[in-house]
Scaffold this active site. Structure first.
Site, PDB file in Angstrom:
ATOM      1  CG  ASP A  37     -10.782  14.280 -16.388  1.00 28.76           C
ATOM      2  OD1 ASP A  37     -10.111  13.739 -17.291  1.00 28.76           O
ATOM      3  OD2 ASP A  37     -11.641  13.670 -15.715  1.00 28.76           O
TER       4      ASP A  37
ATOM      5  CE  LYS B 107     -13.196   5.787 -19.064  1.00 29.37           C
ATOM      6  NZ  LYS B 107     -13.585   7.102 -18.535  1.00 29.37           N
TER       7      LYS B 107
ATOM      8  CE1 TYR C 108     -17.639   8.830 -16.818  1.00 29.20           C
ATOM      9  CE2 TYR C 108     -16.961   9.036 -14.531  1.00 29.20           C
ATOM     10  CZ  TYR C 108     -17.469   8.272 -15.566  1.00 29.20           C
ATOM     11  OH  TYR C 108     -17.790   6.975 -15.347  1.00 29.20           O
TER      12      TYR C 108
ATOM     13  NE  ARG D  24      -3.404  -0.739   2.793  1.00 30.09           N
ATOM     14  CZ  ARG D  24      -2.991  -0.440   4.030  1.00 30.09           C
ATOM     15  NH1 ARG D  24      -2.624   0.787   4.318  1.00 30.09           N
ATOM     16  NH2 ARG D  24      -2.945  -1.368   4.962  1.00 30.09           N
TER      17      ARG D  24
HETATM   18  C1  LIG Z   1     -14.164   7.587 -17.256  1.00 27.57           C
HETATM   19  C2  LIG Z   1     -13.822   8.940 -16.802  1.00 27.57           C
HETATM   20  C3  LIG Z   1     -13.538   9.202 -15.464  1.00 27.57           C
HETATM   21  C4  LIG Z   1     -13.663   8.142 -14.387  1.00 27.57           C
HETATM   22  O1  LIG Z   1     -12.661   7.180 -14.513  1.00 27.57           O
HETATM   23  P1  LIG Z   1     -12.841   5.633 -14.049  1.00 27.57           P
HETATM   24  O2  LIG Z   1     -11.521   5.047 -14.446  1.00 27.57           O
HETATM   25  O3  LIG Z   1     -14.013   5.080 -14.779  1.00 27.57           O
HETATM   26  O4  LIG Z   1     -13.041   5.657 -12.578  1.00 27.57           O
HETATM   27  C5  LIG Z   1     -13.148  10.475 -15.127  1.00 27.57           C
HETATM   28  N1  LIG Z   1     -13.057  11.451 -16.046  1.00 27.57           N
HETATM   29  C6  LIG Z   1     -13.335  11.239 -17.342  1.00 27.57           C
HETATM   30  C7  LIG Z   1     -13.230  12.362 -18.320  1.00 27.57           C
HETATM   31  C8  LIG Z   1     -13.731   9.981 -17.768  1.00 27.57           C
HETATM   32  O5  LIG Z   1     -14.029   9.789 -19.062  1.00 27.57           O
END
Ligand SMILES: *Cc1c(COP(=O)(O)O)cnc(C)c1O
Length: 409
Positions: free
Chosen positions: A198, A223, A133, A79
């Site tokens: 983000d 992603k 998101y 951790r």
């Molecule tokens: C999918 C997504 C998230 C969340 O991420 P997870 O890996 O699904 O927890 C946050 N921001 C954006 C822009 C996303 O497309």
């Protein structure tokens, strides 16, 4: 062997001066491998690290508790850190141009850790710009971690700041409308409050928010960074001071990334520039065709480009989802294959309908993550699905490029 001039120490290995993004993508986090006689990075699955020197181990734990710095020597316990995950963190920091990055079990775990770091300092107020998101919007709106959010547009950020504001959060291009904002102007408006951008949609291939003044760069690594739809992860790229606090929160709350996921992410990064450029070229061509198509009311595509597109149809968007055969009707994005989804039903369902529409997420909007297939095959599939959206389900079978047997019940 020809040895170029060493100019900086990095990752315990000396190497040459700044390298281009494509070079970093395949070498960062791997610089020590050749000297160890390795080519592929080792996967370290240890949860604990034996030590006969408990005084030394105590000192390492003290150091971690004070600064959150990665322990000098073995990590003590999984951790606190993991060497395979650390390779990915090193590489992503290099790509985003930050001192460090800290990886988590998902994008939402990464955002949660940022909010907890600020709340632990008594800074619970967040200023944010829609759209975000869907689940990020939900986390802030519901105040699940005790935060309080003020939604504003970019021009209202400076005015929305309070003495207890701990964070300003934006997405650009935003999910799902691909709305862009001027990160440099936003960073300026934040003053001393950290700006979190983000960067999931743009990736460091198209945009490096830290260069524009964002202190925190967040990715859903699920992603594009992973890139193959088979790993769930999140990461925050930032300065070492904030990274230390994030590691302490990760240690205390446990949202760690599994080492196998760290390995897959590092592998994903090596093809990131090539994937993003190829998928973006496909996306740009589809945008050109959609913009000229009478069945399409509006196309959204950011100026910086990328592989995400969004469009509003005149007909029924649900029929487009039901009509695709090659394209996969699924939430998520950034994989090698093309995915399409209806934000009002899926990715942004959890956002209150009025807030969602107010943020520009129309009920007729479809979001598509364009992959690496041949663009003619993609267009032919999309064309058939669009036809179904205007003429109804019954008429599409003949216009489609797949055998009738493949059609849905
Ligand atoms: C999918 C997504 C998230 C969340 O991420 P997870 O890996 O699904 O927890 C946050 N921001 C954006 C822009 C996303 O497309």
């Amino acid at each position: 062997m020809d040895t170029p001039l060493d100019t900086q120490a990095y990752d315990g290995v000396r190497h040459t001066a700044p390298r281009a993004l494509a070079t970093e993508a395949v070498h960062a986090g791997r610089d020590d491998l050749a000297r160890q006689g390795l080519h592929a990075p080792p996967i370290d699955l240890s949860t604990t690290y034996p030590s006969y020197d408990s005084r030394g181990e105590a000192a390492r734990i003290d150091a971690f508790a004070t600064t959150g710095a990665e322990p000098d020597g073995p990590p003590v316990y999984g951790r606190l850190g993991n060497p395979t995950v650390a390779r990915f963190e090193t590489a992503l920091a290099r790509l985003e141009g930050t001192e460090a990055s800290v990886a988590f079990a998902s994008g939402m775990a990464a955002l949660s850790a940022v909010l907890l770091v600020r709340a632990s300092m008594g800074l619970r107020h967040v200023v944010a710009v829609r759209p975000l998101y869907g689940c990020s919007d939900h986390l802030l709106t519901a105040g699940l971690l005790g935060s309080e959010v003020t939604w504003t547009d970019p021009a209202g950020i400076a005015e929305a700041l309070r003495p207890d504001t701990g964070l300003v959060m934006v997405e650009s291009p935003a999910n799902p409308t691909l709305a862009e904002l001027d990160l440099r102007a936003v960073a300026h408006a934040c003053g001393s409050v950290p700006l979190l951008a983000d960067n999931t949609f743009a990736t460091p291939v198209l945009q490096r928010p830290a260069e524009h003044g964002a202190r925190l760069v967040l990715h859903s690594a699920t992603k594009y960074l992973g890139g193959h739809g088979d790993v769930m992860a999140g990461v925050v790229a930032c300065d070492e001071e904030f990274a230390g606090r994030l590691r302490q929160v990760r240690f205390a709350t446990g949202g760690v990334l599994h080492p196998l996921a760290g390995y897959l992410l590092l592998r994903g990064l090596s093809t990131l520039p090539v994937r993003v450029r190829a998928a973006s070229a496909n996306a740009a061509e589809l945008v050109r065709r959609l913009a000229a198509d009478p069945r399409v009311a509006r196309v959204h595509y950011p100026r910086i480009g990328g592989a995400m597109i969004a469009f509003e149809v005149h007909g029924d968007p649900h029929e487009v989802i039901a009509g695709v055969r090659l394209i996969t009707p699924a939430v998520s994005l950034g994989s090698v294959d093309t995915l399409i989804q209806h934000p009002a039903s899926i990715s942004h369902r959890i956002v209150d309908a009025d807030d969602r529409r107010g943020a520009g997420v129309s009920d007729r909007l479809l979001r598509m993550s364009v992959g690496l297939e041949d663009v003619e095959d993609l267009w032919s599939d999309l064309d058939g699905a669009l036809q179904r959206s205007v003429s109804g389900a019954g008429n599409c079978a003949t216009s489609h490029n797949q055998p009738a047997a493949a059609a849905r019940p």
